[in-house]
Design an enzyme around this catalytic site. Sequence first.
Site, PDB file in Angstrom:
ATOM      1  N   SER A  66       0.825  -1.209   0.000  1.00 46.81           N
ATOM      2  CA  SER A  66       0.000   0.000   0.000  1.00 46.81           C
ATOM      3  C   SER A  66       0.857   1.255   0.000  1.00 46.81           C
ATOM      4  O   SER A  66       0.449   2.303  -0.505  1.00 46.81           O
ATOM      5  CB  SER A  66      -0.922   0.014   1.226  1.00 46.81           C
ATOM      6  N   SER A  67       2.085   1.170   0.538  1.00 45.56           N
ATOM      7  CA  SER A  67       2.977   2.335   0.618  1.00 45.56           C
ATOM      8  C   SER A  67       3.609   2.683  -0.719  1.00 45.56           C
ATOM      9  O   SER A  67       4.144   3.790  -0.886  1.00 45.56           O
ATOM     10  CB  SER A  67       4.102   2.067   1.629  1.00 45.56           C
ATOM     11  N   THR A  68       3.550   1.756  -1.668  1.00 41.45           N
ATOM     12  CA  THR A  68       4.242   1.968  -2.940  1.00 41.45           C
ATOM     13  C   THR A  68       3.322   1.811  -4.150  1.00 41.45           C
ATOM     14  O   THR A  68       3.791   1.691  -5.277  1.00 41.45           O
ATOM     15  CB  THR A  68       5.419   0.983  -3.074  1.00 41.45           C
ATOM     16  N   SER A  69       2.012   1.812  -3.907  1.00 36.81           N
ATOM     17  CA  SER A  69       1.029   1.693  -4.988  1.00 36.81           C
ATOM     18  C   SER A  69       0.217   2.984  -5.043  1.00 36.81           C
ATOM     19  O   SER A  69      -0.995   2.992  -4.855  1.00 36.81           O
ATOM     20  CB  SER A  69       0.118   0.475  -4.749  1.00 36.81           C
ATOM     21  N   LYS A  70       0.923   4.080  -5.309  1.00 36.42           N
ATOM     22  CA  LYS A  70       0.335   5.409  -5.155  1.00 36.42           C
ATOM     23  C   LYS A  70       0.615   6.297  -6.358  1.00 36.42           C
ATOM     24  O   LYS A  70       1.650   6.169  -7.014  1.00 36.42           O
ATOM     25  CB  LYS A  70       0.904   6.085  -3.902  1.00 36.42           C
ATOM     26  N   CYS A 104      -2.744  11.133   1.230  1.00 32.32           N
ATOM     27  CA  CYS A 104      -1.565  10.408   1.693  1.00 32.32           C
ATOM     28  C   CYS A 104      -0.668  11.417   2.395  1.00 32.32           C
ATOM     29  O   CYS A 104      -0.074  12.281   1.749  1.00 32.32           O
ATOM     30  CB  CYS A 104      -0.810   9.748   0.544  1.00 32.32           C
ATOM     31  N   LYS A 278      -9.039   4.114   8.177  1.00 37.80           N
ATOM     32  CA  LYS A 278      -7.968   3.253   8.667  1.00 37.80           C
ATOM     33  C   LYS A 278      -8.427   2.607   9.972  1.00 37.80           C
ATOM     34  O   LYS A 278      -9.308   3.123  10.664  1.00 37.80           O
ATOM     35  CB  LYS A 278      -6.695   4.057   8.927  1.00 37.80           C
ATOM     36  N   MET A 318       1.234   5.671   8.427  1.00 38.15           N
ATOM     37  CA  MET A 318       0.741   6.593   7.413  1.00 38.15           C
ATOM     38  C   MET A 318       0.767   8.012   7.995  1.00 38.15           C
ATOM     39  O   MET A 318       0.456   8.225   9.164  1.00 38.15           O
ATOM     40  CB  MET A 318      -0.689   6.238   7.015  1.00 38.15           C
TER      41      MET A 318
END
Length: 396
Positions: A66-70, A104, A278, A318
Site C-alpha cells: 500500500s505504501s508503494t502503490s500510489k 496520503c 484506517k 501513514m
Amino acid sequence: MAPVAQIKIPATYMRGGTSKGVFFRLQDLPASAQVPGKARDALLLRVIGSPDPYDKQIDGMGGATSSTSKTVILSKSTRADHDVDYLFGQVSIDKPFVDWSGNCGNLSAAVGSFAISAGLVEPARIPHNGVAVVRVWQANIGKTIIARVPITDGAVQETGDFELDGVTFPAAEVQLEFMDPAAEEEGGGGSMFPTGNLVDDLEVPGIGTFKATLINAGIPTIFINAQDLGYTGTELQGAINGDPKALAMFETVRAHGALRMGLIKHLDEAAQRQHTPKVAFVAKPSDYVASSGKAIKAGDVDLLVRALSMGKLHHAMMGTAAVAIGTAAAISGTLVNLAAGGIERNAVRFGHPSGTLRVGAEATQVNGEWVVKKAIMSRSARVLMEGCVRVPGDSF
C-alpha cells in the site's frame, strides 16, 4: 491486427516520507485523463501495474504494498492563497480501482518539492537560499497543507541529516502543517467525532464488541485497544500480515467502523473504499525491537500504535494516520490519549513497527465541539527517477 504502440507520459517517481509514488503534472496527462473518470483510473492502474492477481505489480511502477502503490496529480491552484492543487490516488494492487477517498500524508512531504521543481510555484515565492513555504490545496479532502521546503542555491535541497524511522537513508527535513485537519465532508456532519462520542462501543457481529475512538482528523480512523484484540501493540508486520484470520478480522472491524462513522451506508460498500477509514490499535508504552533491529524502550515513547492500510499492517505509519494519532492524543478521554497516560498534551511520540514518530497538535472545544487548528510533523522527500512512464496506447 496491428500491435498498439506505447505512449510516453512525463512523470517523476518520488519518495515522500515512508511512501513512494508516481507524480504527474495534470497538463502532462493525455486529454481524456485530465478529468476524473474511467480513462484516468484505467491509465493510473496501467502505470502502477494493477490489477495484478500475483500481487507483485511486476508490469508497472508499483511496489506491491500500500505504501508503494500510489499516484499523485498536481496542477497550479485555482484557489486564492494556494500555490498548487494536490490530488492523490491510492491504487489497489489486486482489484481494478483507484481510491480517491483520502489523502496520503507521507507523499504530502514530496508535493511541495515536486511543485517547485515542476514550475508550479511562482518563482518569486522561492528564496535563493532558505525555506520555501508552499501552500497546498489537498483536493481529495478539501484541506490546506503548508509544506516548508528547504532551498539551496535556488533549487530544492533533498539531501541532509534528518532521519526518519522507516526510511533507510537520511535526507533534508520537510515540515508539514495540516491545517484544520478534521474532515468536514465526511460522515457526522463535519464533526471530528462523527458519533458525538470520544469512545464508543463498536459491535462487530461474530467477533465482539470493542471500545473504539472513531475520529475524522487527517484521515478517518478507528482506534481500538490492542489488548481487546489479543495484541500487545509491539507487533511487527509478520505477526499480522502472515495471519489471514487476523486480516479478515481487521477488515470486518474496519467495515463496521466505517458504517458507524457514516462513511458508508451498507457494509458491502467498504470493499470499494479500501483507503479509508484506517483501523489502528493502541497500547501503553513497552519495550520492543523495531523491524530494523533498533531497540525501542518504553521510556522512548508515549504510547504504541499499529495501523493497517489497504488491508495490511503498515511497515511504519501513514502520515495522515499520524495526524489522527496526534489529534486524538491531544483530547483527554480518547483511547489514544488514555494509552498515552491520560494527560493533557500538545505533542506525542509513538512507537510503530519501524521505530518512533513525533507529531504535534493542539485541540480546543468550541461550542461543545472539538476542533484542531493544525497538526505538525516532519518528514523528508527525494526524487528517485524522472523522465517518462510508458503505457500501451489502448490501455485507457
